[in-house]
Design a protein around this motif. Structure first.
Motif, PDB file in Angstrom:
ATOM      1  N   LYS A   1     -40.948  11.654  15.246  1.00  0.00           N
ATOM      2  CA  LYS A   1     -40.092  12.045  14.104  1.00  0.00           C
ATOM      3  C   LYS A   1     -38.609  11.894  14.458  1.00  0.00           C
ATOM      4  CE  LYS A   1     -43.249  14.834  11.464  1.00  0.00           C
ATOM      5  NZ  LYS A   1     -43.912  16.091  11.284  1.00  0.00           N
TER       6      LYS A   1
ATOM      7  N   THR B   1     -36.314   9.268  12.481  1.00  0.00           N
ATOM      8  CA  THR B   1     -35.210   9.862  11.727  1.00  0.00           C
ATOM      9  C   THR B   1     -33.876   9.247  12.131  1.00  0.00           C
ATOM     10  OG1 THR B   1     -36.416  11.944  11.549  1.00  0.00           O
ATOM     11  CG2 THR B   1     -34.061  12.062  11.167  1.00  0.00           C
TER      12      THR B   1
ATOM     13  N   ARG C   1     -45.817   9.083   9.109  1.00  0.00           N
ATOM     14  CA  ARG C   1     -45.622   7.965   8.171  1.00  0.00           C
ATOM     15  C   ARG C   1     -44.751   8.432   6.994  1.00  0.00           C
ATOM     16  NH1 ARG C   1     -51.083   6.443   8.959  1.00  0.00           N
ATOM     17  NH2 ARG C   1     -51.732   7.300   6.957  1.00  0.00           N
ATOM     18  N   ARG C   2     -45.028   9.648   6.530  1.00  0.00           N
ATOM     19  CA  ARG C   2     -44.227  10.209   5.430  1.00  0.00           C
ATOM     20  C   ARG C   2     -42.767  10.365   5.871  1.00  0.00           C
ATOM     21  NH1 ARG C   2     -42.004  15.065   4.131  1.00  0.00           N
ATOM     22  NH2 ARG C   2     -41.744  15.452   1.909  1.00  0.00           N
ATOM     23  N   GLU C   3     -42.588  10.811   7.099  1.00  0.00           N
ATOM     24  CA  GLU C   3     -41.240  11.007   7.641  1.00  0.00           C
ATOM     25  C   GLU C   3     -40.461   9.690   7.637  1.00  0.00           C
ATOM     26  OE1 GLU C   3     -40.875  14.204   8.383  1.00  0.00           O
ATOM     27  OE2 GLU C   3     -38.762  14.032   8.918  1.00  0.00           O
ATOM     28  N   LEU C   4     -41.151   8.644   8.062  1.00  0.00           N
ATOM     29  CA  LEU C   4     -40.512   7.324   8.098  1.00  0.00           C
ATOM     30  C   LEU C   4     -40.181   6.838   6.691  1.00  0.00           C
ATOM     31  CD1 LEU C   4     -39.614   4.718   9.525  1.00  0.00           C
ATOM     32  CD2 LEU C   4     -41.968   3.912   9.375  1.00  0.00           C
ATOM     33  N   ALA C   5     -41.156   7.005   5.781  1.00  0.00           N
ATOM     34  CA  ALA C   5     -40.949   6.542   4.402  1.00  0.00           C
ATOM     35  C   ALA C   5     -39.782   7.276   3.758  1.00  0.00           C
ATOM     36  CB  ALA C   5     -42.225   6.773   3.598  1.00  0.00           C
ATOM     37  N   LEU C   6     -39.711   8.573   4.017  1.00  0.00           N
ATOM     38  CA  LEU C   6     -38.630   9.377   3.450  1.00  0.00           C
ATOM     39  C   LEU C   6     -37.273   8.987   4.047  1.00  0.00           C
ATOM     40  CD1 LEU C   6     -38.446  11.571   1.358  1.00  0.00           C
ATOM     41  CD2 LEU C   6     -38.819  13.283   3.127  1.00  0.00           C
ATOM     42  N   SER C   7     -37.275   8.731   5.357  1.00  0.00           N
ATOM     43  CA  SER C   7     -36.033   8.296   6.016  1.00  0.00           C
ATOM     44  C   SER C   7     -35.552   6.977   5.425  1.00  0.00           C
ATOM     45  CB  SER C   7     -36.267   8.109   7.517  1.00  0.00           C
ATOM     46  OG  SER C   7     -36.414   9.343   8.138  1.00  0.00           O
ATOM     47  N   ASP C   8     -36.508   6.066   5.225  1.00  0.00           N
ATOM     48  CA  ASP C   8     -36.155   4.765   4.627  1.00  0.00           C
ATOM     49  C   ASP C   8     -35.570   4.952   3.231  1.00  0.00           C
ATOM     50  OD1 ASP C   8     -37.004   3.417   6.811  1.00  0.00           O
ATOM     51  OD2 ASP C   8     -38.921   2.746   5.970  1.00  0.00           O
ATOM     52  N   LEU C   9     -36.195   5.838   2.496  1.00  0.00           N
ATOM     53  CA  LEU C   9     -35.791   6.078   1.103  1.00  0.00           C
ATOM     54  C   LEU C   9     -34.351   6.595   1.039  1.00  0.00           C
ATOM     55  CD1 LEU C   9     -37.377   5.977  -1.614  1.00  0.00           C
ATOM     56  CD2 LEU C   9     -37.603   8.448  -1.419  1.00  0.00           C
TER      57      LEU C   9
END
Lengths: 195, 223
Positions: free
Chosen positions: A10, A14, A40-48
């Motif tokens: 994470k 991040t 995976r959610r953490e990465l997707a949210l960071s990308d977003l």
């Protein structure tokens, strides 16, 4: 291959985009991600978030911004040049007022002290001829310390009028004290059999 | 072809850097015109940066003007060790942090995207460079608004790191120079800022729903 914990993954996702992941850790991150929906959610949210920020348009500064800044600079320089002499004058005035106040306080204070103690702080009583101490009274009408003892009152002349001013009273008492001294000296001389 | 394009772009960048350095030197010598050119060149970036941090146009304009006035007043202290823009960001950040703290004491303010109330009714705010979003981009536009709103809810010391890194795209080293903090602190603040931002954002928007249906994640990364 090194196994990574969720906290480690994470932190990496991040702080860094996938393209910037450390080469030595890339396989380990990918292996962890494959089995970890939370990371995976953490990465997707960071990308977003990253994408949303990078796609935000740059705003244009309001029209006339630069001339306005230059005007403000000129204005402030004028203000500053005006403000300094004013400050100096104000400061020197304040110092003069403070000095005058200090002098006034000292004058009033020393006058009060003089008036309060001038009857007490007189030269030491004179010593008569032959070393005989001659009691002398320097009465101060405003001081209990300088009051004439009752037994000496007979030697003194009358008191000044009740309506006499303070200065008049002082003069009167000094004259009386001088007369008393002369009289005492004359008495001593007579007791010794004349001059 | 690419080689020539890259070379041309590099030469262009170098020329720009050299021009800025000359302008700074002339301004340091007391040339107001040169400083005026520097203001023109950096006004949009500094104004946008401050606008995103404070979220109010008038306040952002005042702060941006104050940034340049202070830059002029202390221009002799600029040694040229970092880029002039980095130095401006430092001044702007200090002003913004003060403003944010004052605002947090006063209470919430109107968002930059909120409609303006006038005597003639409600007017939509016009944002430079903004185009009407098609339906598929509606979520993104809403997301951007929510992201900036969330950023402004972060603690004042975390906000600039995030904006400088993700919006202004400054490097960790440059952020370290702007904020005068060690590199490790930059990374640590960025991490905390992003973590808090994600939490705030998740509370404002159905991001998980969006992520599971519409959004394609960058994972697995393309090698």
């Amino acid at each position: 291959m090194k196994r990574l914990k969720c906290t480690q993954v994470k932190r990496i996702v991040t702080l860094q985009e996938p393209a910037a992941w450390p080469i030595g850790l890339r396989d380990a991150i990918e292996a962890h991600m494959a089995d970890c929906p939370s990371c995976r959610r953490e990465l997707a949210l960071s990308d977003l978030v990253r994408e949303a920020l990078r796609q935000t348009p740059t705003y244009r500064a309001p029209a006339g911004f630069a001339p306005s800044v230059m005007g403000k600079i000129a204005e402030r320089e004028i203000l500053r040049s005006r403000r300094w002499p004013h400050r100096l004058v104000a400061w020197s005035n304040a110092r003069a007022v403070l000095a005058a106040a200090a002098v006034a306080v000292m004058l009033v204070g020393s006058t009060l002290v003089y008036l309060r103690y001038q009857g007490d702080v007189m030269p030491s009583p004179p010593v008569g001829h032959g070393g005989v101490h001659v009691p002398t009274y320097y009465p101060n009408p405003r001081s209990e310390v300088g009051q004439v003892p009752p037994e000496a009152k007979g030697e003194m002349d009358q008191s000044p009028r009740g309506d006499a001013s303070l200065v008049e009273q002082l003069i009167f008492y000094h004259e009386q004290a001088a007369l008393h001294e002369i009289g005492t000296d004359a008495g001593i001389l007579m007791a010794r059999g004349g001059p | 072809m690419n080689f020539f394009l890259d070379r041309a772009s590099l030469e262009n960048k170098d020329a720009k850097v050299a021009k800025m350095a000359t302008l700074v030197q002339r301004a340091q010598a007391g040339e107001r015109e040169a400083f005026g050119d520097l203001v023109e060149a950096h006004a949009d970036r500094i104004y946008t940066y401050l606008l995103h941090l404070v979220g109010d146009r008038e306040e952002a304009e005042d702060l941006a003007q104050e940034t340049f006035v202070r830059a002029w007043e202390s221009l002799d202290r600029f040694r040229g060790g970092a880029a002039f823009s980095t130095w401006l960001y430092r001044i702007a950040t200090n002003l913004a942090i003060d403003a944010i703290r004052r605002r947090q004491r006063r209470g919430p303010i109107q968002s930059i995207d909120a409609p303006v109330q006038t005597d003639d009714g409600e007017l939509d705010r016009q944002v430079a460079g903004q185009v009407p979003a098609p339906d598929e981009d509606l979520f993104r536009q809403e997301l951007q608004r929510a992201v900036w709103e969330s950023i402004r809810e972060l603690p004042p010391k975390l906000q600039p790191v995030l904006v400088l890194y993700d919006f202004e795209q400054l490097s960790y080293e440059d952020i370290s120079r702007v904020l005068l903090i060690p590199l490790g602190t930059v990374k640590s603040r960025l991490f905390h800022a992003r973590q808090q931002l994600k939490r705030l954002l998740s509370a404002k928007m159905p991001v998980d729903e969006y992520l599971s249906t519409i959004r394609q994640s960058s994972w697995p990364p393309v090698r």
